[in-house]
Design a protein around this motif. Structure first.
Motif, PDB file in Angstrom:
ATOM      1  N   UNK A  49       0.832  -1.206   0.000  1.00 30.30           N
ATOM      2  CA  UNK A  49       0.000   0.000   0.000  1.00 30.30           C
ATOM      3  C   UNK A  49       0.867   1.257   0.000  1.00 30.30           C
ATOM      4  N   UNK A  50       1.931   1.260   0.781  1.00 30.50           N
ATOM      5  CA  UNK A  50       2.836   2.418   0.794  1.00 30.50           C
ATOM      6  C   UNK A  50       3.442   2.655  -0.582  1.00 30.50           C
ATOM      7  N   UNK A  51       3.848   1.579  -1.236  1.00 32.73           N
ATOM      8  CA  UNK A  51       4.430   1.704  -2.569  1.00 32.73           C
ATOM      9  C   UNK A  51       3.415   2.286  -3.556  1.00 32.73           C
ATOM     10  N   UNK A  52       2.178   1.783  -3.513  1.00 30.80           N
ATOM     11  CA  UNK A  52       1.129   2.297  -4.398  1.00 30.80           C
ATOM     12  C   UNK A  52       0.829   3.774  -4.143  1.00 30.80           C
ATOM     13  N   UNK A  53       0.905   4.163  -2.881  1.00 27.48           N
ATOM     14  CA  UNK A  53       0.415   5.475  -2.494  1.00 27.48           C
ATOM     15  C   UNK A  53       1.459   6.582  -2.518  1.00 27.48           C
ATOM     16  N   UNK A  54       2.707   6.258  -2.779  1.00 24.13           N
ATOM     17  CA  UNK A  54       3.730   7.308  -2.791  1.00 24.13           C
ATOM     18  C   UNK A  54       3.386   8.406  -3.787  1.00 24.13           C
ATOM     19  N   UNK A  55       2.879   8.014  -4.943  1.00 25.76           N
ATOM     20  CA  UNK A  55       2.515   9.013  -5.948  1.00 25.76           C
ATOM     21  C   UNK A  55       1.309   9.840  -5.568  1.00 25.76           C
ATOM     22  N   UNK A  56       0.481   9.330  -4.661  1.00 31.79           N
ATOM     23  CA  UNK A  56      -0.716  10.049  -4.224  1.00 31.79           C
ATOM     24  C   UNK A  56      -0.446  10.949  -3.025  1.00 31.79           C
ATOM     25  N   UNK A  57       0.222  10.393  -2.025  1.00 31.03           N
ATOM     26  CA  UNK A  57       0.383  11.096  -0.754  1.00 31.03           C
ATOM     27  C   UNK A  57       1.795  11.594  -0.502  1.00 31.03           C
ATOM     28  N   UNK A  58       2.769  11.114  -1.253  1.00 33.95           N
ATOM     29  CA  UNK A  58       4.141  11.491  -1.002  1.00 33.95           C
ATOM     30  C   UNK A  58       4.710  10.767   0.209  1.00 33.95           C
ATOM     31  N   UNK A  59       5.820  11.287   0.726  1.00 30.37           N
ATOM     32  CA  UNK A  59       6.524  10.676   1.842  1.00 30.37           C
ATOM     33  C   UNK A  59       6.093  11.331   3.151  1.00 30.37           C
ATOM     34  N   UNK A  60       6.087  10.565   4.215  1.00 31.76           N
ATOM     35  CA  UNK A  60       5.812  11.142   5.516  1.00 31.76           C
ATOM     36  C   UNK A  60       4.743  10.413   6.296  1.00 31.76           C
TER      37      UNK A  60
END
Length: 232
Positions: A49-60
């Motif tokens: 999920x983190x990998x999928x969402x990096x483009x949506x939410x960024x880092x942090x």
């Protein structure tokens, strides 16, 4: 090689502890969902999920919390109990309030280099959280420039070291992430110094470019001033 005139420092897990709080929260997340799935399976689903969402939410932290909520919904078939969601949100809030603890040699390394070099902080992640951590660290006045970016790319490093230095080819970046602090800096034309931290996020792992003459590795920041003196 051109003489180094500008030094960039990563922040999280280079100057202060950070990743260990993510791992502590992930253990708490696992405990909240212990009745629904095995810890290893949950960890795999969360990382995906983190990998999928990096483009949506960024880092942090905020993106991490949203990924935990998404994973909880997935592993429970959208039947996650309300107290689990509340526990996830509270864990994220605690992360955002955690006091900053400097790593050994962090302040000393910056202070040793500041009289002779331009010093830049280059960090990525949520703007408010990074500003909070920098303010609590007490290091802010030591930097000539501060850059908080959405991601660390060769183009970002080229822009930063052109803006605040004599070009990226005269710059050096020190950090604990091979993928974010070292490889893109070298690709941009500068020096990258890998300073490993004991806890590494899987999405930041990468193979070191050991044949590259602009790649360097130190066990801690205490040796950075001597390394730069040798390079110059």
């Amino acid at each position: 090689m051109p003489r180094i005139t500008t030094i960039g420092f990563d922040a999280d897990d280079t100057l202060w502890h950070n990743e260990r709080f993510f791992r502590m929260t992930e253990a708490r997340f696992s405990a909240l969902l212990a009745d629904h799935t095995a810890p290893d399976h949950l960890a795999d689903r969360l990382l995906a999920a983190e990998r999928r969402n990096l483009g949506r939410y960024g880092f942090g932290i905020k993106g991490f919390v949203l990924s935990m909520i998404e994973t909880a919904l997935d592993v429970t078939g959208d039947r996650v109990p309300g107290h689990v969601i509340r526990g996830i949100v509270e864990a994220g809030q605690e992360m955002l309030e955690h006091p900053i603890e400097l790593l050994p040699h962090a302040r000393e390394a910056i202070e040793a280099l500041a009289p002779d070099y331009r010093i830049i902080l280059v960090t990525k992640g949520d703007l408010l959280d990074q500003e909070r951590k920098l303010a609590q660290s007490g290091l802010g006045e030591l930097f000539d420039a501060i850059e908080i970016v959405s991601d660390k790319t060769p183009g970002a490093y080229a822009r930063i070291f052109d803006s605040h230095g004599n070009g990226v080819e005269r710059g050096l970046m020190a950090g604990n992430s091979m993928k974010s602090d070292v490889l893109p800096m070298i690709a941009a034309g500068g020096h990258g110094v890998f300073v490993p931290h004991g806890v590494e996020w899987a999405l930041e792992a990468a193979e070191p470019p050991r044949a590259e003459p602009r790649f360097h590795e130190l066990p801690h920041l205490g040796g950075l001033a001597d390394l730069i003196a040798t390079l110059n």
